[in-house]
Structure formats: structure tokens, C-alpha cells
Enzyme design. Sequence first.
Site, short mmCIF file in Angstrom:
data_model
loop_
_atom_site.label_atom_id
_atom_site.label_comp_id
_atom_site.label_asym_id
_atom_site.label_seq_id
_atom_site.Cartn_x
_atom_site.Cartn_y
_atom_site.Cartn_z
N LYS A 1 0.84 -1.20 0.00
CA LYS A 1 0.00 0.00 0.00
C LYS A 1 0.88 1.25 0.00
O LYS A 1 1.93 1.27 0.65
CB LYS A 1 -0.91 -0.04 1.24
N SER B 1 -9.85 -0.88 6.97
CA SER B 1 -9.31 -0.75 5.62
C SER B 1 -8.56 -1.95 5.06
O SER B 1 -8.20 -1.95 3.89
CB SER B 1 -8.40 0.46 5.53
N SER C 1 -9.74 1.46 2.70
CA SER C 1 -8.88 2.25 1.83
C SER C 1 -7.81 1.43 1.11
O SER C 1 -7.21 1.91 0.15
CB SER C 1 -8.20 3.36 2.63
N1 GLN Z 1 -13.11 3.48 6.07
C1 GLN Z 1 -12.58 3.95 7.30
C2 GLN Z 1 -12.33 5.42 7.22
O1 GLN Z 1 -12.61 5.97 6.23
C3 GLN Z 1 -11.38 3.19 7.68
C4 GLN Z 1 -10.15 3.64 7.03
C5 GLN Z 1 -8.98 2.82 7.38
O2 GLN Z 1 -9.08 1.78 8.03
N2 GLN Z 1 -7.81 3.29 7.00
O3 GLN Z 1 -11.85 6.02 8.12
#
Ligand code: GLN
Length: 489
Positions: A84, A183, A159
Site C-alpha cells: 500500500k 481498511s 482504503s
Molecule cells: N473506512 C474507514 C475510514 O474511512 C477506515 C479507514 C482505514 O481503516 N484506514 O476512516
Amino acid sequence: MSKKPNEMTITEAARALRLPACRQARLTVRELWDACANTAKEKNPELNAYLEIFDADEIAIISAQERIDAGEESLLCGIPLAVKDNILIEGKIASAASKMLENYRATYDATVIAKLKAAGALFIGRTNMDEFAMGSSTEHSAFGMTKNPHDTSRVPGGSSGGSAAAVAGDTVIAALGSDTGGSIRQPAALTGLVGLKPTYGAVSRSGLIAMGSSLDQIGPLTKTVEDARIVYETIKGSDPMDSTTIPEDLYPACEVHQKLRIGIPRHLLNESVTAEVQSAFDETLTKLESAGHTLVDIELPTSSHALAAYYVIMPAEASTNLARLDGMRYGHAARGETLLADYLQSRTEGFGEETRRRILLGTFVLSSGYIDAYYRKADASRAVLRREYAQAFAQVDVIAFPTTLAPAFKFGEKSDPISMYLEDIFTVTANLTGMPAISVPMGAVERPSTSLGTGETKQLPIGFHITAPHQAENVLFAAAAEVEKVHSS
Ligand code: GLN
């Protein structure tokens, strides 16, 4: 038909790399690299899973081959991984999919990268993500969205959507993601993979571009539970570079029972769970019960407030973490008439809409007059959640619910931020409590596809979510393997 090298799991590829030289099925590190890199280059114009596909590192490939020939034990030796774009690899760009860091080149390896390099793993490229890991669809990337390989009219989740699409699209053997509120697990669920968020502090965050420092963890996205275990065992461990990492025995050891007691908080599974997800979940539970495991109804009353608490704490921490990106020290630097104009212009041009929204929200909940009402209250709820989970774990080995309410959604379907935030309803609690959690595939749901002609449908994967007590990754893997088993039989 036998699998192509790029379609293999870590275990399969490691075995093929170790076959005697006289066997036809023997794989070389070079062949494995080429199979992955060529597929990645071929599919990326469509999927946009990678922001950059790296050139082959000849020295690393040759040295991995030599190590394998000399009897190397690490199963990750010679295995291509995707990373990532918020995890630093020395000499490579790490942009967190933001214009702000578009040209930022890492000057050191994240601890997880150093550990993987030491194990002989290879890195195929950096993957797309929601900007600074804020989002659940990868639509918030500054560099275009990533498509779900199961249906290219839909999101791969986020994400870590690029990492998920890279593995699910068979362009690489496994990938690293980061999980602040789901994410890793949510994109794993939406692309049919296994995704692990380790116990907070089990894996070093040194070299991870910080979002919510008390919530972030790095973890694997893989094709099998065993692969997730292999990556986790390699990257875990306390680290002098991250003072929040924990010693191996900080929490009491949990025994792995052959027959598991699985706690189900049925009160959380209300009408918002789609009928197909609910029935796939119930079916999985029935199969687990027939396999000899016990289902126990449990209550987690505060869990229904977890999402609200998360969306106070996470923006608060993100707003402070992102304050360093001011056009002076790192990243995009615009120049105005005054110093204040420099700051304003750099940050307005560098940050996307969602990032700006969260910075505003975060500075608001931390501001004097509101900090007690919002931030401190949300923070206090973490102890309550932890206590409720601890009480439940007195009766059960693991806690299970679906990873998401529904399968992958279409691009643009959740343009309202609140509807996007609801995607994380089940996953955020493990980050707030610091407990380890995993998503394992639990079949697929049939949905019409807009990328095809009318009447055509696609099978969209969904996930089964398991939480275990702190540092009980062993229990988590055992339970996840049971789910994998009932779904493959
Ligand atoms: N979808 C969640 C957010 O937008 C989690 C993001 C993540 O785990 N990096 O904060």
C-alpha cells in the site's frame, strides 16, 4: 489445469520454488516475478490497482533464488508482494495517494518492509488507496479509482482497495494494507480475500504514514488464512522505532480449543444487513455448528455507538497527524503573499475533499469548548467497549459477525459521506479496542452488472468477520481456518 504462478498462494508458490530441479513443475524466482509483473502490467490499465509497478530488482531476485537453492526456510523468500502506498520503501515514492506527497521519496524502510526484505520477499509495486487511508472505496485517491476485479463497475472497497484488487486480480501473490477502521478487512471481504488487522502494537507502525495513530495497524491481504499467518509471523514483533509496539507476552496467552465457542451479537445484526449477507452468515454458522463448534448469543450494547466514537477519534488524530504537511516541511509547497497564504494554499491544493473534511471535523472536536463533549466522550467509550468485549471473552473464544452489510457497491453510489462511513459499522470496534480481527470469505452474492449487457450478473464476494482477545492471533487463525474449511467443503 494447473495454476499459473501468479495465481498461486504463498504456500503453493513456496512449494513450487522448492521442487527438485529435475521436476517440470519447478518454478524459479524469475519465472514467478515475471508471471506477476507481466499480469500486473497487462491488467493495471483497467484495474488501476497500482500507482507504480516497479522494475525487477535483479540483485534481489538472484539472491532469493540462491537462498532457496541453499535451503532457505522462510516461505516468503522470492515471493512478490504489493505494498500500500502509505508504507515506506527506501528510495521509492510513498504518496498515500495524495497530491500532497506526490513526489515524496522514502528515505528509509518501514520496519515491516525491512523484515520482509530480510525474509527475501520481493516488492512488485505500490498500490492505490483512498487519500491518507480515509475512505472505504478507493474513490478518494488523488490518482483515480481502482476497480473490483470481480465486477469492474464496482469498488474494491477501501482504503486498501489497490492492494485488494492486486491480489484478487491475480497480479501478485499477497499484499500489505493498513487498517485504521477496517481498511484491510472491508476490501478483503469485497474482493474475496482474507484480511487481517493484528492486535494494536503487535506490528510496528514505523514507516507507516500515520492517520489515526492509536488505531492504525499494518496487516496482510492474502488468498488464504495460512498465507495471512505467514505474513503476520514475519512482520510482527516489538520495535525500538515504535514505542507503542508490545512485547510478545503483554496479554495473557489464550489456548486454542479444537471446538470453538463462537459468540454472536445478534442484536447488532438488524435490518441494515442485507438479506443475502444475513443468510450467508447464518448458513456459515450452521455449518460451523455441524462441525462441532458451539454458538453462544452475546450482548455488546455499546457496539452500536462505536461508529460514532470512531468518526470523532479518527478525524481528531488525523487532523493532528496531517498538521505537519504545511508546505514548509514536507510535500506540496505553494507560495502566496504571506506565510499564512503559503499554508492555506499548500494545504488547499494538496489535500482532497475528504481529507479536508476530516481535518475540519478533527480540529472541531478537539477545540476548546467542544473537546469534552466530543473527543473525551468518544475516547472514554473505548474503555467501555474493551470491558464489554473482555466480559464476552470470558464465555467465548471468538466473536463473529459479517464484515460488511452488503457486497461491493457501484462507483458513486455512496457519494454522501455518511453512507460511506456506514460501510465501517462492523469493523471499527476492533480498532477502538485494539483487538485483532480478520475477514474470511463466506461465499458470494449474485448482483446485476452494469459493465455487461442487460440481464448479466456477477458473483460478488462477502466476508465473515472474527474478533479475538488481544494477542490471540493464534485463536483468530484457528477460527478463520474453520470458516475457510466449511466454505471449501
Ligand atoms: N473506512 C474507514 C475510514 O474511512 C477506515 C479507514 C482505514 O481503516 N484506514 O476512516
